[in-house]
Design a protein around this motif. Structure first.
Motif, mmCIF file in Angstrom:
data_model
loop_
_atom_site.group_PDB
_atom_site.id
_atom_site.type_symbol
_atom_site.label_atom_id
_atom_site.label_comp_id
_atom_site.label_asym_id
_atom_site.label_seq_id
_atom_site.Cartn_x
_atom_site.Cartn_y
_atom_site.Cartn_z
ATOM 1 N N SER A 120 0.824 -1.210 0.000
ATOM 2 C CA SER A 120 0.000 0.000 0.000
ATOM 3 C C SER A 120 0.860 1.263 0.000
ATOM 4 O O SER A 120 0.525 2.251 -0.670
ATOM 5 N N THR A 121 1.978 1.255 0.733
ATOM 6 C CA THR A 121 2.862 2.430 0.747
ATOM 7 C C THR A 121 3.492 2.653 -0.623
ATOM 8 O O THR A 121 3.572 3.791 -1.108
ATOM 9 N N TYR B 109 -3.115 -2.371 -9.285
ATOM 10 C CA TYR B 109 -3.222 -3.784 -8.907
ATOM 11 C C TYR B 109 -2.474 -4.068 -7.603
ATOM 12 O O TYR B 109 -2.883 -4.923 -6.809
ATOM 13 N N MET B 110 -1.392 -3.350 -7.366
ATOM 14 C CA MET B 110 -0.665 -3.515 -6.113
ATOM 15 C C MET B 110 -1.500 -3.047 -4.923
ATOM 16 O O MET B 110 -1.462 -3.653 -3.838
ATOM 17 N N ALA B 111 -2.275 -1.984 -5.109
ATOM 18 C CA ALA B 111 -3.141 -1.497 -4.036
ATOM 19 C C ALA B 111 -4.221 -2.521 -3.685
ATOM 20 O O ALA B 111 -4.514 -2.769 -2.502
ATOM 21 N N TRP B 112 -4.817 -3.147 -4.692
ATOM 22 C CA TRP B 112 -5.832 -4.169 -4.408
ATOM 23 C C TRP B 112 -5.205 -5.447 -3.850
ATOM 24 O O TRP B 112 -5.844 -6.155 -3.053
ATOM 25 N N ALA B 113 -3.969 -5.754 -4.238
ATOM 26 C CA ALA B 113 -3.277 -6.885 -3.613
ATOM 27 C C ALA B 113 -3.000 -6.599 -2.141
ATOM 28 O O ALA B 113 -3.095 -7.498 -1.289
ATOM 29 N N SER B 114 -2.700 -5.342 -1.827
ATOM 30 C CA SER B 114 -2.523 -4.953 -0.429
ATOM 31 C C SER B 114 -3.818 -5.125 0.352
ATOM 32 O O SER B 114 -3.810 -5.597 1.498
ATOM 33 N N PHE B 115 -4.941 -4.747 -0.243
ATOM 34 C CA PHE B 115 -6.235 -4.949 0.424
ATOM 35 C C PHE B 115 -6.507 -6.427 0.683
ATOM 36 O O PHE B 115 -6.993 -6.807 1.758
ATOM 37 N N THR B 116 -6.167 -7.283 -0.286
ATOM 38 C CA THR B 116 -6.374 -8.721 -0.110
ATOM 39 C C THR B 116 -5.517 -9.269 1.031
ATOM 40 O O THR B 116 -5.994 -10.049 1.871
ATOM 41 N N CYS B 117 -4.258 -8.854 1.096
ATOM 42 C CA CYS B 117 -3.384 -9.309 2.180
ATOM 43 C C CYS B 117 -3.864 -8.790 3.530
ATOM 44 O O CYS B 117 -3.772 -9.496 4.551
ATOM 45 N N CYS B 118 -4.392 -7.576 3.547
ATOM 46 C CA CYS B 118 -4.905 -7.006 4.795
ATOM 47 C C CYS B 118 -6.083 -7.812 5.326
ATOM 48 O O CYS B 118 -6.148 -8.146 6.523
ATOM 49 N N MET B 119 -7.032 -8.151 4.463
ATOM 50 C CA MET B 119 -8.187 -8.923 4.911
ATOM 51 C C MET B 119 -7.781 -10.349 5.295
ATOM 52 O O MET B 119 -8.345 -10.931 6.233
#
Length: 315
Positions: free
Chosen positions: A26-27, A211-221
């Motif tokens: 996300s950063t 796509y990296m931002a949505w991958a970050s969301f997936t890892c967060c959940m």
């Protein structure tokens, strides 16, 4: 048993790895300018000494330099028509900047995406930026709580509280990140339709930062689900151990009650040659026994204790 003892630690370690991965992704996505990429259709510049490709070649008369007529007064003719008069330059846009390929050199020209967005959509863009920053902040808080939980193993109750706070923080950060990504998508699409004429893209698509931002969301959940799973299993294990301990204490109390009642009954019984001679003596024995039992254990019913002790052996 060793495998079962190691599973909570492995789940906690997995939650920390997923949280750290979400934080780094996300950063990187927030600081990057490749959320959307594409091409822009712009007129070709005139060819010159510094520009020999992707330009419009204009024939000059041989005596143009010898005459006193300035180059501005010379009529330029170009035989290029249609799309030949245009060039397609590459651009990429992030939350902060929008950079475009320069037609006059190898460097890029960058502008603030906040200024390019329509005035009616700037409030949503600022809200998206704020949500993205809160998303990263809550991820950082969750990561710190998980690390403290792993290192602080002395008090399991404190570790359980830290685990619960980390799970709540991860869930809230995931929701904020999802809202931020969707709001930025809405602002970019509005800018494509209502933005400046010299910026509007001819073709565009989402870039690696999106796509990296949505991958970050997936890892967060995934980290939040793993943390909640660890919390739930720990609470259930505590309850199971508590119920086992309570059952053991309850059995000890029942045995104590049985021994006490049997002692009371045996103290009133005489040898067989001195049996009870009347109903009145039996009534007096029962009433006095009931009073003693109620004085010692008022919460235990006499009929239940007598029913349990009839078929048992003496303590």
């Amino acid at each position: 048993m060793e495998l079962l003892k190691g599973l909570p630690w492995r789940r906690a370690f997995l939650a920390v790895i997923l949280n750290l991965l979400a934080l780094s992704l996300s950063t990187t996505a927030l600081l990057g300018s490749y959320w959307c990429t594409g091409t822009q259709k712009v007129p070709k510049p005139l060819c010159g000494k510094s520009k020999a490709s992707k330009c419009i070649g204009v024939p000059m008369p041989p005596d143009a330099g010898a005459s006193n007529v300035s180059s501005q007064d010379v009529v330029h003719y170009s035989w290029e028509t249609g799309d030949d008069r245009f060039a397609f330059r590459y651009f990429h846009t992030g939350m902060w900047l929008s950079c475009e390929e320069s037609m006059e050199g190898p460097e890029e020209k960058c502008r603030s995406f906040i200024e390019l967005s329509p005035p009616a959509e700037r409030g949503i863009l600022w809200l998206s930026l704020g949500s993205e920053m809160l998303y990263i902040s809550l991820l950082l808080i969750s990561f710190i709580l998980l690390m403290v939980e792993m290192l602080h193993t002395g008090n399991p109750v404190c570790g359980l509280k830290l685990n619960a706070f980390a799970a709540v923080s991860s869930v809230l950060s995931g929701l904020l990140g999802m809202v931020a990504h969707m709001m930025y998508t809405q602002v970019f699409q509005a800018t494509v339709n209502l933005g400046p004429e010299d910026w509007r893209p001819h073709t565009w698509d989402y870039g690696w930062a999106f796509y990296m931002a949505w991958a970050s969301f997936t890892c967060c959940m995934a980290s939040a689900v793993t943390t909640l799973n660890t919390y739930t299993k720990t609470v259930l294990e505590f309850k199971r151990n508590h119920i086992k301990g309570y059952d053991g204490n309850f059995k000890d109390q029942v045995q104590h009650h049985q021994c006490f009642i049997q002692q009371q009954i045996s103290s009133y019984y005489e040898p067989q040659d001195n049996a009870l001679h009347s109903v009145s003596e039996g009534v007096d024995f029962y009433s006095e026994l009931q009073q003693k039992v109620l004085q010692r254990e008022p919460e235990l019913e006499l009929d239940e204790v007598l029913g349990q002790t009839i078929g048992e052996d003496c303590c």
